[in-house]
Motif scaffolding. Structure first.
Motif, PDB file in Angstrom:
ATOM      1  N   SER B  22    -102.941 -31.639  -0.481  1.00  0.00           N
ATOM      2  CA  SER B  22    -103.983 -31.913  -1.495  1.00  0.00           C
ATOM      3  C   SER B  22    -103.501 -33.026  -2.413  1.00  0.00           C
ATOM      4  O   SER B  22    -104.257 -33.933  -2.781  1.00  0.00           O
ATOM      5  CB  SER B  22    -104.262 -30.660  -2.330  1.00  0.00           C
ATOM      6  OG  SER B  22    -104.536 -29.566  -1.519  1.00  0.00           O
ATOM      7  N   SER B  67    -104.680 -34.798 -10.259  1.00  0.00           N
ATOM      8  CA  SER B  67    -104.612 -34.130  -8.947  1.00  0.00           C
ATOM      9  C   SER B  67    -103.267 -34.333  -8.250  1.00  0.00           C
ATOM     10  O   SER B  67    -102.633 -33.354  -7.845  1.00  0.00           O
ATOM     11  CB  SER B  67    -105.706 -34.644  -8.014  1.00  0.00           C
ATOM     12  OG  SER B  67    -106.830 -34.989  -8.712  1.00  0.00           O
ATOM     13  N   ALA B 103    -108.551 -26.325  -6.365  1.00  0.00           N
ATOM     14  CA  ALA B 103    -109.193 -27.225  -5.393  1.00  0.00           C
ATOM     15  C   ALA B 103    -110.684 -27.377  -5.692  1.00  0.00           C
ATOM     16  O   ALA B 103    -111.230 -28.490  -5.666  1.00  0.00           O
ATOM     17  CB  ALA B 103    -108.980 -26.688  -3.977  1.00  0.00           C
ATOM     18  N   THR B 107    -112.443 -30.854  -7.027  1.00  0.00           N
ATOM     19  CA  THR B 107    -113.527 -31.388  -6.192  1.00  0.00           C
ATOM     20  C   THR B 107    -114.767 -31.653  -7.054  1.00  0.00           C
ATOM     21  O   THR B 107    -115.413 -32.709  -6.928  1.00  0.00           O
ATOM     22  CB  THR B 107    -113.868 -30.395  -5.059  1.00  0.00           C
ATOM     23  OG1 THR B 107    -112.676 -30.131  -4.326  1.00  0.00           O
ATOM     24  CG2 THR B 107    -114.924 -30.957  -4.133  1.00  0.00           C
ATOM     25  N   GLY B 110    -114.035 -34.647  -9.203  1.00  0.00           N
ATOM     26  CA  GLY B 110    -113.965 -35.844  -8.363  1.00  0.00           C
ATOM     27  C   GLY B 110    -115.342 -36.305  -7.922  1.00  0.00           C
ATOM     28  O   GLY B 110    -115.654 -37.503  -7.961  1.00  0.00           O
ATOM     29  N   VAL B 111    -116.187 -35.339  -7.518  1.00  0.00           N
ATOM     30  CA  VAL B 111    -117.553 -35.700  -7.102  1.00  0.00           C
ATOM     31  C   VAL B 111    -118.317 -36.302  -8.285  1.00  0.00           C
ATOM     32  O   VAL B 111    -119.036 -37.301  -8.138  1.00  0.00           O
ATOM     33  CB  VAL B 111    -118.288 -34.451  -6.541  1.00  0.00           C
ATOM     34  CG1 VAL B 111    -119.776 -34.715  -6.390  1.00  0.00           C
ATOM     35  CG2 VAL B 111    -117.684 -34.055  -5.201  1.00  0.00           C
TER      36      VAL B 111
END
Lengths: 72, 589
Positions: B22, B67, B103, B107, B110-111
């Motif tokens: 990751s 991250s 995670a 995510t 990040g999106v």
């Protein structure tokens, strides 16, 4: 060789900060190098290091012990 | 059959492996955005709109410093706890639970960031890594960060559970050093993240959701930096751990002093948080005295860094002398420069020394004014997190990969070239960033040069500095390509039975030489909390008193042509009256 190949690689890498900072330091004493002149100084230093590294130690051509034992 | 980590802890190795992968995914994304912005900013290759630069910058920052670093940290800490306590995690489902939460969180964030590149949705989060107000992101960004941070909190709980269980079985034993490092780091993290948790949950998320109309920007900035400086130590502590427990081992020797290592981690626990205001020296609304206190605390942080420099170099020298090194400096030749794990960490430590010097300039109140918000600061943190941390992580990856995959490293030579290339690339890039900052070149902008104004370089030209930055960026990108080639190559290798054992360095002066009080985590936590209360209570109360909890009352200024006429008339009357008064006084003097 006076130094192992890996040691030589690291010494050459350490020339990078030396060269970029040398230009600034020299300007303090009114010696202003152009990029080309800095590159020439760098090339001379690299050649000097290579000559020193490849000269046989004590004239017997023995490889530096250095990190030879770490080649595992 | 070897004694690698995967042989002793197969289930935990899977967790560590997943966390590392990751982390590497984030490193790849962050690296791509890094070279895009480098080439864009220096003007060498532009294919994005300058307005999108901030989305690129946000992605670069968040993917790398949130991250990449923290996923790697949780992997290293899980390895450190299980190895040093010699026991598996207490509940594997709980372990996967916190990993899953992290995670999902990253995510979502990040999106939200990447959605900023398209107009197909109104989601965006181009708020940079320093995501305080007045920049506002989509709620998904904040929600993701909350889940991610909660995930790290639960990871800490997991590691404390392991320690408590071990302590119950070993009541008279000292805390093993790696575990001690993990626990003190997590205690610091719990305190530090209270600031960002308050900033997000009380202010930024409700504001983004429309539940509150406004926020106090200075308050959210201050709460961010409450977390924003200690997070630097959260990235650094796993690197420090590697320097203390891995570097002496790969040097061929032992850690010079276990007690000094414990002192260093205790100092970081108590001093990391009450320093954040040094990022706000130029913020109006915080009294100079509070900034002076933050500066003093920051300067104290030099102490653990200098202790580390001494201990780590002493350990390396011990290792070199065990390998036959002699003389005042001759021992340097006996170090294992062929080993990328060693060379990467040694070069990272060297760069960190340079970062310490530029950090002292950032921390000094008066001289900070010279470099505040300039490219200097970017050069500084590319030496700290971008090299001391990132290069150490990449270097130890070459030791960890065989341990967690059971497969031999694909290529040691490529690995050695990679760490050296990173060092050279970062030398070029960070040197030019520092020098550009001294000229006043601003950070956080796609267009550092303005029409009608040109920066004048003290040595060389601005064009040369730009070229140096672009060259450095390209070398760093090539270094990343070599790193990923090794990661993928190793993953594709077959299982090996000839792997080094899962061990860390022994000590010359062990825990028996360390005063017992060093292991009193409650005491150090209490002192840390007291220092935070001293450093932050009055500044926060002052900020709230001046600007309100949710910002001052907003009275929109009426903007219309009629208003302008009225204002002009009022101004004219006022000025005319004043001039007449002056003239009258002059006549009657």
């Amino acid at each position: 060789m006076r130094i192992s190949k890996a040691g030589l690689l690291v010494v050459l890498a350490l020339l990078a900060p030396l060269l970029v900072e040398l230009r600034t330091v020299l300007s303090w004493i009114n010696v202003e190098l152009t990029v080309l002149e800095t590159a020439v100084v760098g090339a001379i230093l690299v050649v000097a290091v290579l000559v020193w590294a490849f000269l046989p130690e004590n004239g017997n051509g023995k490889t530096a012990e250095g990190d030879a034992s770490s080649e595992n | 059959m070897s004694n690698a980590y995967i042989d002793d802890f197969p289930a935990e190795a899977k967790v560590v492996r997943t966390a590392f992968y990751s982390s590497f995914l984030a490193l790849a994304l962050g690296g791509v955005f890094g070279v895009i912005q480098t080439l864009h900013r220096t003007g060498y290759y532009r294919f994005i709109d300058s307005a999108d630069y901030y989305t690129v910058l946000t992605a670069h920052g968040v993917f790398l410093v949130i991250s990449f670093t923290i996923f790697f940290l949780v992997g290293v800490f899980t390895w450190a706890i299980t190895t040093s306590l010699d026991r598996g995690v207490e509940d594997l489902r709980f372990t996967w639970g916190w990993y899953g939460l992290m995670a999902i969180g990253i995510t979502l964030s990040g999106v939200a960031i990447l959605a900023g590149f398209t107009d197909a949705t109104d989601i965006s989060a181009s708020v940079l890594f320093t995501f305080y107000a007045p920049l506002q992101a989509h709620p998904m960004f904040y929600l993701g960060l909350v889940l991610f941070v909660v995930g790290t909190w639960l990871a800490g709980v997991d590691w404390f559970r392991s320690w408590w269980a071990w302590k119950a079985e070993n009541p008279d034993e000292r805390i093993p050093l790696p575990t001690f490092m993990v626990l003190t780091t997590m205690l610091m993290w719990y305190i530090a993240t209270l600031g960002v948790a308050a900033a997000i949950l009380v202010f930024l998320l409700p504001w983004s959701l429309g539940l509150v109309e406004s926020v106090n920007p200075l308050l959210t900035r201050t709460l961010f930096w409450f977390f924003g400086h200690p997070v630097v130590y959260f990235w650094l502590m796993p690197a420090y751990m590697m320097w203390y427990i891995m570097l002496p081992k790969v040097s061929g020797g032992k850690l010079f002093s276990d007690p000094l290592a414990r002192v260093v981690f205790v100092l970081f626990l108590i001093l990391s948080v009450p320093t954040g205001i040094h990022h706000q020296y130029l913020d109006p609304g915080i009294a100079e005295g509070f900034k002076f206190i933050a500066m003093t605390n920051t300067m104290f942080l030099l102490l653990p860094s200098l202790l580390t420099a001494f201990t780590v170099v002493a350990s390396m020298e011990h290792g070199a002398r065990q390998r036959g090194g002699e003389g005042y400096f001759g021992w340097l030749k006996a170090l294992p420069w062929r080993d990328p794990v060693f060379t990467g960490m040694a070069l990272a430590g060297l760069m960190f020394a340079a970062a310490g010097f530029s950090g002292m300039i950032n921390a000094g109140m008066n001289i900070n004014y010279l470099v505040h918000n300039t490219f200097w600061v970017v050069g500084h943190f590319h030496l700290t997190v971008g090299t001391a941390v990132a290069l150490t992580f990449m270097a130890v990856t070459y030791w960890f990969l065989p341990q967690i995959t059971g497969k031999a490293l694909w290529s040691r030579s490529v690995a050695l070239g990679q760490v050296v290339l990173w060092f050279v690339g970062m030398t070029f890039m960070s040197n030019a960033m520092h020098r550009a900052g001294l000229l006043g070149v601003p950070r956080r902008t796609a267009e550092p040069q303005y029409d009608g104004f040109e920066f004048e370089a003290a040595v060389g030209t601005m064009g040369e500095l730009q070229a140096q930055i672009a060259l450095g960026g390209i070398l760093l990108t090539l270094s990343l390509v070599l790193f990923f080639a090794n990661v993928v190559g190793t993953a594709l290798n077959g299982r090996s039975d000839d792997l080094p054992a899962n061990e860390y360095a022994g000590t010359l002066s062990g825990p028996e030489d360390a005063p017992l009080v060093l292991d009193n985590l409650k005491l150090w936590t209490a002192i840390a909390v007291v220092l935070v209360v001293f450093a932050y209570t009055f500044p926060l109360l002052s900020i709230i008193d001046r600007g309100g909890l949710f910002g001052p009352d907003i009275n929109p200024f009426p903007v219309s042509l009629e208003t302008v006429h009225l204002l002009a008339f009022a101004l004219e009357s006022h000025v005319t009256g004043a001039l007449e008064s002056v003239a009258w006084l002059g006549v009657n003097r």
